[in-house]
Design an enzyme around this catalytic site. Structure first.
Site, PDB file in Angstrom:
ATOM      1  N   ASP A 137      -0.177   5.041   1.125  1.00 40.57           N
ATOM      2  CA  ASP A 137      -0.377   5.995   2.216  1.00 40.57           C
ATOM      3  C   ASP A 137      -0.265   5.314   3.571  1.00 40.57           C
ATOM      4  OD1 ASP A 137      -1.352   8.570   0.789  1.00 40.57           O
ATOM      5  OD2 ASP A 137      -2.499   6.966  -0.146  1.00 40.57           O
TER       6      ASP A 137
ATOM      7  N   ASP B  35       0.879  -1.166   0.000  1.00 42.42           N
ATOM      8  CA  ASP B  35       0.000   0.000   0.000  1.00 42.42           C
ATOM      9  C   ASP B  35       0.919   1.219   0.000  1.00 42.42           C
ATOM     10  OD1 ASP B  35      -2.304   1.658   0.436  1.00 42.42           O
ATOM     11  OD2 ASP B  35      -1.846   1.662   2.566  1.00 42.42           O
TER      12      ASP B  35
END
Length: 451
Positions: free
Chosen positions: A18, A16
């Site tokens: 963020d 991922d």
């Protein structure tokens, strides 16, 4: 299941973006996110101007793992058995007597014993990550305001929160420079983002050189993804990743079976053409884990390539990747940074101190005095009873769906790829999967049994 986990045993390593590869300066980003919603509510929807003023003390309300009951304006903290450990109406914590009267040690009305229960519904909302968390404080203060000014018993402000999300964070907001959030990140990324340390960049190259396929799967749109990656990794960041997937719309990327969303080609950050399948590495938008896995089979030449995925959100990353795709999962849990002896790690370089004015949020990964530990808690009002400690629902989900949990990627970047991590499993201790150390409150209560 094997007691240990090693990156060397994986064929594919996915991330991922963020709060995973890209770490944010939480005291600064929290204020920005809060303001992006508060100004919209006040200016566009006519809410009380008091919402715009936040004191440093207000931020103590923020604690991951809270659920907001959208009908009655109550926030609750759940035990692993579905009972309510603590609750507030708006920001006002319920006294033990009120808690007992309202929830009475019973299973919460929306609780399902499967810890994969929905985190979002028309009835409630779980606060599961640092993008969400400033919204918990704002919603609690909205409840305070509506209770005080209108004496409301039921609350229907959620539609306005959703409108605020659409205004500030819609796909075109970055390009159109609308809202508060994106223009401010563009203006001064160094205020809100931490660059990846050299150790992490070197580690990513080491993984690639070991013949692993590297994925980046983010729900952020491609233009924002590009800004973040260029800032934290450098302009050559695309050389690191075999496949980049933006606007992935997680958890649906994993969970929408059997009606998978197609992948889309991109040109100048705009979606162009829907693809019936994924045939080659590259940069794509939307898509689904099933078609991605078919491509990974081709790329690795294996019928069941082993994938590990790093993410910070139990709802969007860890639970769906494990539950639907059976991937190994590494949870980025910044609460482990601020846990040791109650002293949070320095959240920003010293040279930045004092550079910016305004009410600083406490780092959101530190202990909330109002809500107590993210991992374990006693039933409010029963502190003197020996048997009153419970694992939280959030803590149970970590050990159920994560392979391991770490405070940051940096924490493992200098380990050899064949390092053997103790994984979470029913045959290991409750604290086995935390690296480099379990939360101190769990270490001190190793003998605690799940209720």
């Amino acid at each position: 299941m094997a007691q240990h986990f090693s990156l060397a045993a994986c064929d594919v390593v996915g991330f991922d973006l963020d709060h995973t590869l890209c770490r944010y300066n939480l005291p600064e980003s929290a204020v920005l996110i809060y303001n992006s919603f508060a100004q919209f509510l006040v200016k566009e929807k006519g809410y009380d101007k008091e919402l715009l003023t936040v004191t440093p003390e207000d931020w103590d309300f923020c604690c991951k793992g809270l659920a907001l009951d959208l009908e009655d304006g109550n926030f609750i903290k759940l035990a692993d058995n579905g009972t309510v450990l603590r609750a507030s109406h708006g920001t006002k914590m319920m006294a033990p007597e009120a808690l007992a009267e309202e929830y009475g040690g019973k299973e919460w009305k929306y609780f399902m014993s499967d810890t994969g229960m929905a985190c979002r519904s028309g009835k409630y909302y779980f606060y599961d990550n640092y993008f969400d968390l400033p919204g918990a404080l704002l919603c609690a203060r909205v409840v305070d305001s509506l209770t005080k000014n209108n004496g409301q018993k039921t609350f229907d402000f959620w539609k306005d929160i959703v409108a605020g999300i659409q205004h500030n964070y819609k796909m075109s907001a970055f390009k159109e420079n609308c809202g508060i959030y994106f223009p401010e990140i563009k203006r001064d990324p160094g205020r809100y983002l931490h660059t990846c340390p050299e150790s992490v960049k070197k580690w990513l190259r080491q993984i690639k050189n070991a013949g692993k396929i590297l994925l980046l799967i983010t729900s952020s749109h491609s233009d924002y993804c590009r800004l973040l990656c260029e800032y934290i990794l450098g302009n050559d960041f695309t050389d690191l990743f075999d496949i980049v997937i933006t606007n992935a719309l997680k958890p649906g990327f994993f969970s929408h079976l059997p009606s998978q969303r197609p992948f889309w080609t991109l040109e100048n950050d705009e979606e162009q053409e829907a693809l019936p399948s994924l045939d080659k590495p590259g940069w794509y938008s939307q898509g689904n884990a099933v078609h991605l896995y078919e491509l990974l089979k081709k790329m690795t030449g294996k019928s069941e390539p082993k994938v590990v995925y790093f993410g910070d959100s139990m709802h969007s990353d860890i639970f769906p990747a494990r539950h639907y795709s059976n991937w190994e999962t590494v949870l980025i849990l910044e609460e482990l940074r601020g846990d040791r002896d109650g002293k949070p790690e320095e959240s920003e370089p010293l040279e930045k101190k004092g550079k910016y004015e305004g009410p600083k949020a406490k780092p959101l990964n530190t202990l909330s005095k109002k809500w107590g530990s993210f991992f374990i808690d006693s039933v409010s009002g029963l502190e003197n009873m020996e048997d009153s400690l419970f694992y939280t629902w959030s803590c149970k989900r970590i050990s159920t769906y994560s392979t391991i949990a770490i405070p940051s990627i940096e924490a493992i970047a200098e380990l050899p790829l064949d390092y053997k991590f103790s994984r979470f499993s029913s045959s290991n201790s409750k604290t086995a999967g935390y690296y480099p150390n379990p939360p101190s409150i769990l270490s001190n209560n190793e003998t605690l049994t799940a209720k």
